[in-house]
Design an enzyme around this catalytic site. Sequence first.
Site, PDB file in Angstrom:
ATOM      1  N   ASP A   7      42.712  31.795  52.490  1.00  0.00           N
ATOM      2  CA  ASP A   7      43.141  31.351  50.923  1.00  0.00           C
ATOM      3  C   ASP A   7      42.120  30.361  50.355  1.00  0.00           C
ATOM      4  OD1 ASP A   7      44.493  31.923  48.495  1.00  0.00           O
ATOM      5  OD2 ASP A   7      45.835  30.646  48.952  1.00  0.00           O
ATOM      6  N   HIS A  37      34.367  33.943  46.794  1.00  0.00           N
ATOM      7  CA  HIS A  37      34.624  34.954  47.888  1.00  0.00           C
ATOM      8  C   HIS A  37      33.628  35.313  48.994  1.00  0.00           C
ATOM      9  CE1 HIS A  37      38.405  35.716  45.939  1.00  0.00           C
ATOM     10  NE2 HIS A  37      37.969  36.188  44.974  1.00  0.00           N
ATOM     11  N   LEU A  81      37.411  40.562  71.933  1.00  0.00           N
ATOM     12  CA  LEU A  81      38.154  40.144  71.035  1.00  0.00           C
ATOM     13  C   LEU A  81      38.833  41.362  70.275  1.00  0.00           C
ATOM     14  CD1 LEU A  81      39.439  37.849  69.303  1.00  0.00           C
ATOM     15  CD2 LEU A  81      37.519  38.098  67.685  1.00  0.00           C
TER      16      LEU A  81
HETATM   17  C1  IPE Z   1      47.237  36.122  50.080  1.00  0.00           C
HETATM   18  O1  IPE Z   1      46.436  35.140  49.003  1.00  0.00           O
HETATM   19  C2  IPE Z   1      46.265  37.240  50.262  1.00  0.00           C
HETATM   20  C3  IPE Z   1      44.850  36.818  50.919  1.00  0.00           C
HETATM   21  C4  IPE Z   1      44.590  35.653  51.018  1.00  0.00           C
HETATM   22  C5  IPE Z   1      44.265  37.892  51.227  1.00  0.00           C
HETATM   23  P1  IPE Z   1      46.750  35.092  47.552  1.00  0.00           P
HETATM   24  O2  IPE Z   1      46.151  34.182  46.790  1.00  0.00           O
HETATM   25  O3  IPE Z   1      46.522  36.600  46.832  1.00  0.00           O
HETATM   26  O4  IPE Z   1      48.157  34.993  47.537  1.00  0.00           O
HETATM   27  P2  IPE Z   1      49.043  34.302  46.504  1.00  0.00           P
HETATM   28  O5  IPE Z   1      49.452  35.678  45.400  1.00  0.00           O
HETATM   29  O6  IPE Z   1      48.614  33.391  45.677  1.00  0.00           O
HETATM   30  O7  IPE Z   1      50.552  34.227  47.106  1.00  0.00           O
HETATM   31  C1  IPE Z   2      41.659  34.222  48.778  1.00  0.00           C
HETATM   32  O1  IPE Z   2      41.231  33.437  47.904  1.00  0.00           O
HETATM   33  C2  IPE Z   2      41.128  35.430  49.073  1.00  0.00           C
HETATM   34  C3  IPE Z   2      41.904  36.633  48.314  1.00  0.00           C
HETATM   35  C4  IPE Z   2      43.072  36.764  48.007  1.00  0.00           C
HETATM   36  C5  IPE Z   2      41.236  37.889  48.261  1.00  0.00           C
HETATM   37  P1  IPE Z   2      42.007  33.341  46.171  1.00  0.00           P
HETATM   38  O2  IPE Z   2      41.136  34.207  45.493  1.00  0.00           O
HETATM   39  O3  IPE Z   2      43.366  33.602  46.491  1.00  0.00           O
HETATM   40  O4  IPE Z   2      41.684  31.846  46.175  1.00  0.00           O
HETATM   41  P2  IPE Z   2      42.659  31.035  45.171  1.00  0.00           P
HETATM   42  O5  IPE Z   2      43.993  30.810  45.752  1.00  0.00           O
HETATM   43  O6  IPE Z   2      42.724  31.560  43.891  1.00  0.00           O
HETATM   44  O7  IPE Z   2      42.054  29.631  45.324  1.00  0.00           O
HETATM   45 MG    MG Z   3      45.042  32.541  46.668  1.00  0.00          MG
END
Ligand code: IPE
Ligand code: IPE
Ligand code: MG
Length: 245
Positions: free
Chosen positions: A16, A33, A127
């Site tokens: 995240d 990303h 792995l």
């Molecule tokens: C959870 O992250 C999913 C992934 C990292 C793939 P999100 O950033 O989407 O989660 P929420 O919605 O903020 O809880």
């Molecule tokens: C996690 O990063 C990746 C996915 C959920 C695909 P986010 O896109 O959720 O990044 P934040 O949480 O907005 O910083």
């Molecule tokens: Mg996020």
Amino acid sequence: MQQAAAPTFHVGVIMDGNGRWAEARGLARLSGHARGARRVSDIVKACPSLGVTHLTLYAFSTENWRRPLAEVEGLMRIFHQYIQGKMAGLRRNDVRVRFLGMRDRLPDGLRDLMGRLEQETRHCGGLNLSIAIDYGGRDELTRAVRTLSQLVAEGALPPSAICETRLAQALDTRDLPDPDLIIRTSGEIRISNFLLWQAAYAEFDFPAVAWPDFTVQHFGSLIGAYHARRLSAETPLPPAVGARP
Ligand code: IPE
Ligand code: IPE
Ligand code: MG
């Protein structure tokens, strides 16, 4: 004589913070990303030397479809490019790849590539890498219940035979041990629908570093801290307020 099962160490990672990482630098979320995807290889390669036998990465949740279309499409492109670019290397490094989650909502080309990667690495014995795409723990449990209900309806499974083991075998993770440690980067302290059933006894760590900045050093120190906790028989409590010395 029966051989004892080899010990496993399963780490789950909720990758995240890509969006915030990019926004903090005045960049588009998609560059976050893309930078995040680049972190994956180092972490995967470090696993054997850190004693990690199973690594499960949360890449896209069932809720992530609600994001703007351009972001979703960009993420699908990044997954496609990642798999295409790493297929040979993962095989060379003896990494067996599995995907968790639904497949039918993904672009056809991506779904085909995922199937090919699973097929091409199925004999790899190093792995065990699982990548959760269009994955949600609630959806996984719902699908498992549907599968078992179908068997019951067909008369192939008596309801009394449904037990924890049977349910676990109907999950996407049927071939994996439960996670020992779940790491969520970026400091958010929630599980966001990741491995809900499997995490019953996992430990959690929430480092305040965004995924694009997460290094092998961070990974190693969280794993070290996990083992240090496991080694101390019981975690000592801080002294109680008002306790006599
Ligand atoms: C959870 O992250 C999913 C992934 C990292 C793939 P999100 O950033 O989407 O989660 P929420 O919605 O903020 O809880
Ligand atoms: C996690 O990063 C990746 C996915 C959920 C695909 P986010 O896109 O959720 O990044 P934040 O949480 O907005 O910083
Ligand atoms: Mg996020």
